[in-house]
Design a protein around this motif. Sequence first.
Motif: not given
Length: 70
Positions: A6-15
């Motif tokens: 995933l793009p970094v922003g999506r990973r931030v949202a996930y975690w």
Amino acid sequence: MDSDRLPVGRRVAYWRGRRRMSQQVFADRLGKSKNWVDKVERVELVARPLPPARNRLPIAVSPAGRPGRG
């Protein structure tokens, strides 16, 4: 979920979501606005690196730089 793809922003949202942390709480801990977090997570804004957040966020980071259990 394979968050590495995933793009970094999506990973931030996930975690952030895994920690059951609101965007407002996350923003407060980073010293940023909720609007900033929202734009980063929607990949509308590319976040510049912040100083190490290890001591400010309740997310353990492994030596490889990947989120771990904390």
